[in-house]
Each structure stands twice: as structure tokens, then as C-alpha cells.
Design a protein around this motif. Structure first.
Motif, PDB file in Angstrom:
ATOM      1  N   GLU A  12       0.734  -1.660   0.162  1.00 33.92           N
ATOM      2  CA  GLU A  12       0.557   0.166   0.249  1.00 33.92           C
ATOM      3  C   GLU A  12       0.683   1.269  -0.151  1.00 33.92           C
ATOM      4  O   GLU A  12       0.413   2.311  -0.882  1.00 33.92           O
ATOM      5  CB  GLU A  12      -0.694  -0.359   1.138  1.00 33.92           C
ATOM      6  CG  GLU A  12      -1.676   1.136   1.287  1.00 33.92           C
ATOM      7  CD  GLU A  12      -2.622   1.223   2.679  1.00 33.92           C
ATOM      8  OE1 GLU A  12      -2.641   0.217   2.909  1.00 33.92           O
ATOM      9  OE2 GLU A  12      -2.730   2.639   2.829  1.00 33.92           O
ATOM     10  N   GLU A  13       1.746   1.537   1.090  1.00 32.37           N
ATOM     11  CA  GLU A  13       2.896   2.339   0.578  1.00 32.37           C
ATOM     12  C   GLU A  13       3.815   3.134  -0.460  1.00 32.37           C
ATOM     13  O   GLU A  13       3.695   3.535  -0.633  1.00 32.37           O
ATOM     14  CB  GLU A  13       3.804   2.397   2.066  1.00 32.37           C
ATOM     15  CG  GLU A  13       3.404   1.513   3.048  1.00 32.37           C
ATOM     16  CD  GLU A  13       3.448   0.640   3.479  1.00 32.37           C
ATOM     17  OE1 GLU A  13       1.741   0.765   4.195  1.00 32.37           O
ATOM     18  OE2 GLU A  13       3.085  -0.548   3.174  1.00 32.37           O
ATOM     19  N   GLU A  14       2.729   2.071  -1.805  1.00 34.21           N
ATOM     20  CA  GLU A  14       4.161   2.532  -2.475  1.00 34.21           C
ATOM     21  C   GLU A  14       3.447   3.612  -3.228  1.00 34.21           C
ATOM     22  O   GLU A  14       3.707   4.016  -4.062  1.00 34.21           O
ATOM     23  CB  GLU A  14       3.934   1.051  -3.463  1.00 34.21           C
ATOM     24  CG  GLU A  14       5.243   1.351  -4.612  1.00 34.21           C
ATOM     25  CD  GLU A  14       5.396   0.211  -5.567  1.00 34.21           C
ATOM     26  OE1 GLU A  14       5.103  -0.793  -4.733  1.00 34.21           O
ATOM     27  OE2 GLU A  14       6.168   0.188  -6.683  1.00 34.21           O
ATOM     28  N   LEU A  15       1.795   3.353  -3.142  1.00 37.58           N
ATOM     29  CA  LEU A  15       0.636   4.140  -3.482  1.00 37.58           C
ATOM     30  C   LEU A  15       1.339   6.018  -3.627  1.00 37.58           C
ATOM     31  O   LEU A  15       1.042   6.427  -4.478  1.00 37.58           O
ATOM     32  CB  LEU A  15      -0.319   4.891  -2.625  1.00 37.58           C
ATOM     33  CG  LEU A  15      -1.284   3.654  -3.404  1.00 37.58           C
ATOM     34  CD1 LEU A  15      -2.398   2.688  -1.815  1.00 37.58           C
ATOM     35  CD2 LEU A  15      -1.777   3.389  -4.387  1.00 37.58           C
ATOM     36  N   SER A  16       2.615   5.780  -2.821  1.00 32.69           N
ATOM     37  CA  SER A  16       3.010   7.797  -2.297  1.00 32.69           C
ATOM     38  C   SER A  16       3.991   7.728  -3.837  1.00 32.69           C
ATOM     39  O   SER A  16       4.272   9.048  -3.946  1.00 32.69           O
ATOM     40  CB  SER A  16       3.313   7.732  -0.839  1.00 32.69           C
ATOM     41  OG  SER A  16       4.648   6.650  -0.651  1.00 32.69           O
ATOM     42  N   THR A  17       4.254   6.596  -4.345  1.00 29.93           N
ATOM     43  CA  THR A  17       5.378   7.019  -5.174  1.00 29.93           C
ATOM     44  C   THR A  17       4.726   6.783  -6.640  1.00 29.93           C
ATOM     45  O   THR A  17       5.770   7.230  -7.524  1.00 29.93           O
ATOM     46  CB  THR A  17       6.425   5.232  -5.104  1.00 29.93           C
ATOM     47  OG1 THR A  17       5.929   4.609  -5.627  1.00 29.93           O
ATOM     48  CG2 THR A  17       7.125   5.219  -3.893  1.00 29.93           C
ATOM     49  N   PHE A  18       3.809   6.748  -6.604  1.00 31.24           N
ATOM     50  CA  PHE A  18       3.270   6.192  -7.914  1.00 31.24           C
ATOM     51  C   PHE A  18       3.234   8.062  -8.722  1.00 31.24           C
ATOM     52  O   PHE A  18       2.085   9.358  -8.230  1.00 31.24           O
ATOM     53  CB  PHE A  18       1.504   5.578  -8.319  1.00 31.24           C
ATOM     54  CG  PHE A  18       1.933   4.162  -8.094  1.00 31.24           C
ATOM     55  CD1 PHE A  18       3.227   3.429  -8.790  1.00 31.24           C
ATOM     56  CD2 PHE A  18       1.172   3.243  -7.110  1.00 31.24           C
ATOM     57  CE1 PHE A  18       4.069   2.343  -8.704  1.00 31.24           C
ATOM     58  CE2 PHE A  18       1.394   2.085  -7.123  1.00 31.24           C
ATOM     59  CZ  PHE A  18       2.654   1.129  -7.099  1.00 31.24           C
ATOM     60  N   GLU A  19       3.408   8.193  -9.620  1.00 28.04           N
ATOM     61  CA  GLU A  19       2.749   9.592 -10.811  1.00 28.04           C
ATOM     62  C   GLU A  19       2.086   9.321 -11.625  1.00 28.04           C
ATOM     63  O   GLU A  19       1.424  10.486 -11.155  1.00 28.04           O
ATOM     64  CB  GLU A  19       4.198   9.023 -12.404  1.00 28.04           C
ATOM     65  CG  GLU A  19       6.069   9.778 -11.382  1.00 28.04           C
ATOM     66  CD  GLU A  19       6.534   8.885 -11.966  1.00 28.04           C
ATOM     67  OE1 GLU A  19       5.662   8.447 -13.380  1.00 28.04           O
ATOM     68  OE2 GLU A  19       7.876   8.562 -11.706  1.00 28.04           O
ATOM     69  N   GLU A  20       1.304   8.111 -11.813  1.00 31.74           N
ATOM     70  CA  GLU A  20      -0.727   8.118 -12.273  1.00 31.74           C
ATOM     71  C   GLU A  20      -1.128   6.424 -11.559  1.00 31.74           C
ATOM     72  O   GLU A  20       0.091   5.735 -10.706  1.00 31.74           O
ATOM     73  CB  GLU A  20       0.051   7.743 -13.831  1.00 31.74           C
ATOM     74  CG  GLU A  20       0.584   8.812 -14.046  1.00 31.74           C
ATOM     75  CD  GLU A  20       0.427   8.975 -15.634  1.00 31.74           C
ATOM     76  OE1 GLU A  20      -0.469   8.364 -16.522  1.00 31.74           O
ATOM     77  OE2 GLU A  20       1.489   9.413 -16.680  1.00 31.74           O
ATOM     78  N   ALA A  21      -1.863   6.403 -11.413  1.00 36.58           N
ATOM     79  CA  ALA A  21      -3.010   4.973 -11.803  1.00 36.58           C
ATOM     80  C   ALA A  21      -4.143   5.225 -11.961  1.00 36.58           C
ATOM     81  O   ALA A  21      -4.690   6.416 -12.489  1.00 36.58           O
ATOM     82  CB  ALA A  21      -2.678   4.872  -9.609  1.00 36.58           C
ATOM     83  N   GLY A  22      -4.193   3.940 -11.880  1.00 36.78           N
ATOM     84  CA  GLY A  22      -5.537   3.648 -12.610  1.00 36.78           C
ATOM     85  C   GLY A  22      -6.769   2.773 -12.151  1.00 36.78           C
ATOM     86  O   GLY A  22      -6.322   1.392 -11.731  1.00 36.78           O
TER      87      GLY A  22
END
Ligand code: PLP
Ligand code: COI
Length: 339
Positions: free
Chosen positions: A268-278
Motif C-alpha cells: 500500500e505504501e508504494e501508492l505514495s510513489t506513483f506518478e499516475e494510477a488507474g
């Protein structure tokens, strides 16, 4: 037929002219045959009603600039329905019966395929259910396979505008060794309460964590999840998510564009590193994620800083749509063009 406002369709049911049905009885599937009835007459003790012997699929047909209808990756849906059959002990539906019924349903309802440029498509819904009276917990001996179609617009009313999604720690969609990898009604029943709560709170969907450790991203209620960073397309590997045909397609398109693709556990913490998501799926296409809120933990991951879809999601979306509509070459042989 009343005029259809093609450009303002939502994702809902509209009556069309025909649906197509094949019955399994005495060891044989019948030739898929059309009917105009929207109803089915089944025994009150049918296994689909009591023991959840029910699987469905979702795929789409599009009208190209050339006026021809195109169906996207029909064979993959046929194969996934077979895996659903194995998962809940339903009689395996032959790929040929699936394809014949889908083609027939689309052709007979051709006037409902939204025109090129409308942004809408024809949603195709195959359904397989166990019939026949059974009171003990046992698989049915008879089945009905049915295909109906309905013209649809975007699954999320925002379309390609980013929307927020919620993590709720109090709900699971599917167990680690359960039925999450197949497309059966029970998984969707299990997602209704959390989905409703998410909508009430202004989220487009729930982003489920893995049920065992509550540590890794699984998928969204009606779609898979992907994140983008460092020119890499990252999507969860999990034993409880549906193998999305759209996601599988986007992984290949991302590679074609020179990106790296990683299918692995995503903490879950990796969410803080995404430039985009979908969120990705047949109905959702690509629905960019604005923000992920881990509601109980009071944590928030902002994905889209400016509220817009990111450049890579946009490029992937245009490429996928282009292939589906016939504007781009179908280099992977995904499209069935109707004669
Ligand atoms: N995950 C779930 C739970 C879904 O319901 C869907 C929709 O079919 C997907 C993922 C996306 O799968 P596909 O791209 O094959 O439509
Ligand atoms: C689809 O994308 O086809 C789905 O099945 C999602 C939802 C409508 C259940």
C-alpha cells in the motif's frame, strides 16, 4: 425505436431486439438461438438461485469509422468463462458456443451499436447459470448460457476524469484461495456493502487490500489496479484478483511503447510513489485515480496533483481505444471484425 442519445448514455440496461440462448441438457449444448423475451423461466430449486452456480462475462463491440462492427478479445472472455465453470463446477462451455452466441447477439442487435465518434459502445453480457431442481449442495445437471447486449457509456460518470477511491479495512472481496480469480456473481454480492459505502462517501470504488495480510493492493470493486512510475507499468500479482483482459492488453501496449512492466505484489505504501494510477476493465476502460484514502488509518495518497489524467494513462487509453475502434492497426490480433 425512439432516438437514442448515443453521446449521453450511462452504464445501464436498455432493452434491445434479441438475446441468444443455448441450453445444456443430456450431455449436449443446443445451437445458440435468439429470442425476444427478456425473461427466463426456471425451477425454484435451480442451483443458480441457492448455491451460486452463476458466472458472467463482459466484453464490448464498437463501430469503426468504416461502419464495421468490431468485437474486442472475445476468445479471451470465452476462456475466462471456462475457468469460471471449473471454479464452481458448472459444465464447461465450449469456446465455439460462446463465440457463436456472442456474434449472433451482436449481429441481431447491430442497430444498437453506438456510432463511431459517440464515445459509447455495445456492452455484451454473457451469463451462465445452473438449472434444474437440486436441494443438496451439488452441481446442476442442466445449464443455460445466455448473451444479451446493451449500449453503454462510461462506467464511472466522470469518464476519463480522475476519481478518488477508498481503502476500507473492514471488508474483503475474496479470500486468498477463494473465488476472486473467476467471474462469478458471489464476488460481486460480497462487494455490494463496501461499494455502496464508498459511493455514499463520494468515492468511485473500493480499492481492496489482500485479505490475508491487509498489506498489498489487490484490485478495485469492478476493475484491476495499475500504477505508473519511472516509465514502468506496475500491477498487482495476487491469488484473489480477476485476470483482467484489459489489464493484460495494457501490459502489452505499455511494452510496445518501450515501458517496463512489473506484475508483482504492490505494498500500500508504494501508492505514495506513483506518478499516475488507474482502474482498468472492460466497463471502466481506464479510469484514472485522483487519490486513494485509507479511511480507517486516516491516510491519504494523492496521485493526480492537478486533477487531470496523466500523460501515460492518456497515451495508453488512446492506443487501446484506437485499436478497439479500428483507428490503429490491430497488431496483436485482438479484434474480430464482423462481416
Ligand atoms: N476486476 C473485476 C473485479 C472486474 O469485475 C472486472 C471487469 O470485468 C475487471 C477486473 C476487469 O476485467 P476485464 O478487463 O477483463 O473486463
Ligand atoms: C466489466 O468490466 O465488464 C465488468 O464486469 C465490471 C462490472 C460491470 C461488473
Amino acid at each position: 425505436m425512439n432516438e437514442i442519445d448515443w453521446s449521453n448514455l450511462s452504464f445501464g440496461y436498455m432493452k434491445t431486439d434479441y438475446n441468444v440462448r443455448s441450453y445444456y441438457k443430456d450431455g449436449k449444448w443446443s445451437t445458440p438461438t435468439e429470442t425476444t423475451s427478456e425473461f427466463i423461466d426456471i425451477h425454484m430449486a435451480a442451483t443458480c438461485l441457492h448455491y451460486g452456480q452463476e458466472a458472467f462475462e463482459g466484453l464490448k463491440a464498437f463501430k469503426g469509422k468504416d461502419g464495421k462492427a468490431r468485437i474486442f478479445r472475445m476468445r479471451d472472455n470465452a476462456l475466462r468463462m471456462q475457468s469460471s465453470c471449473h471454479g464452481i463446477m458448472m459444465e464447461e462451455l465450449p469456446v465455439e458456443v460462446f463465440e457463436e452466441a456472442v456474434l449472433k447477439a451482436v449481429k441481431l442487435n447491430e442497430r444498437f451499436i453506438p456510432p463511431y465518434g459517440s464515445g459509447a459502445s455495445l456492452y455484451i453480457r454473457p451469463l451462465l447459470i445452473g438449472l434444474g431442481a437440486q436441494v443438496g449442495v451439488k452441481p446442476a445437471t442442466e445449464y443455460l448460457f445466455l448473451v444479451f447486449v446493451t449500449p453503454v457509456g462510461p462506467y464511472f460518470k466522470e469518464g476519463f476524469r480522475p476519481t478518488p477511491v477508498a481503502i476500507f479495512r473492514g471488508y474483503d472481496r475474496a479470500a486468498p484461495l477463494g473465488t476472486g480469480t473467476i467471474k462469478i456473481g458471489g464476488n460481486y454480492a460480497a462487494s455490494l456493502v463496501a461499494g455502496h459505502k464508498a459511493h455514499e462517501m463520494g468515492y468511485s470504488a473500493v480499492l481492496y487490500l489482500d485479505a490475508k495480510e491487509k498489506k498489498y493492493l489487490d484490485e478495485c470493486g469492478p476493475a484491476n489496479f495499475f500504477g505508473i512510475k519511472d516509465n514502468t507499468y506496475i500491477t498487482p500479482l495476487s491469488s484473489s484478483i480477476l485476470p483482467s483482459i484489459t489489464n493484460k492488453s495494457l501490459m502489452l501496449l505499455a511494452e510496445d511503447m518501450g515501458m517496463k512492466v512489473e506484475r508483482r505484489q504492490v505494498p500500500e505504501e508504494e501508492l505514495s510513489t506513483f506518478e499516475e494510477a488507474g482502474q482498468v476493465g472492460t466497463a471502466a476502460v481506464i479510469s484514472p485515480i485522483l487519490r486513494v484514502d485509507d479511511v480507517e488509518e486516516n491516510k491519504s495518497y494523492v496521485i493526480s496533483k492537478d486533477g487531470n489524467a496523466g500523460p501515460i494513462s492518456t497515451k495508453l487509453y488512446n492506443k487501446l481505444r484506437g485499436i478497439q475502434l479500428g483507428d490503429e492497426p490491430d497488431t496483436h490480433n485482438w479484434v474480430t471484425v464482423l462481416a
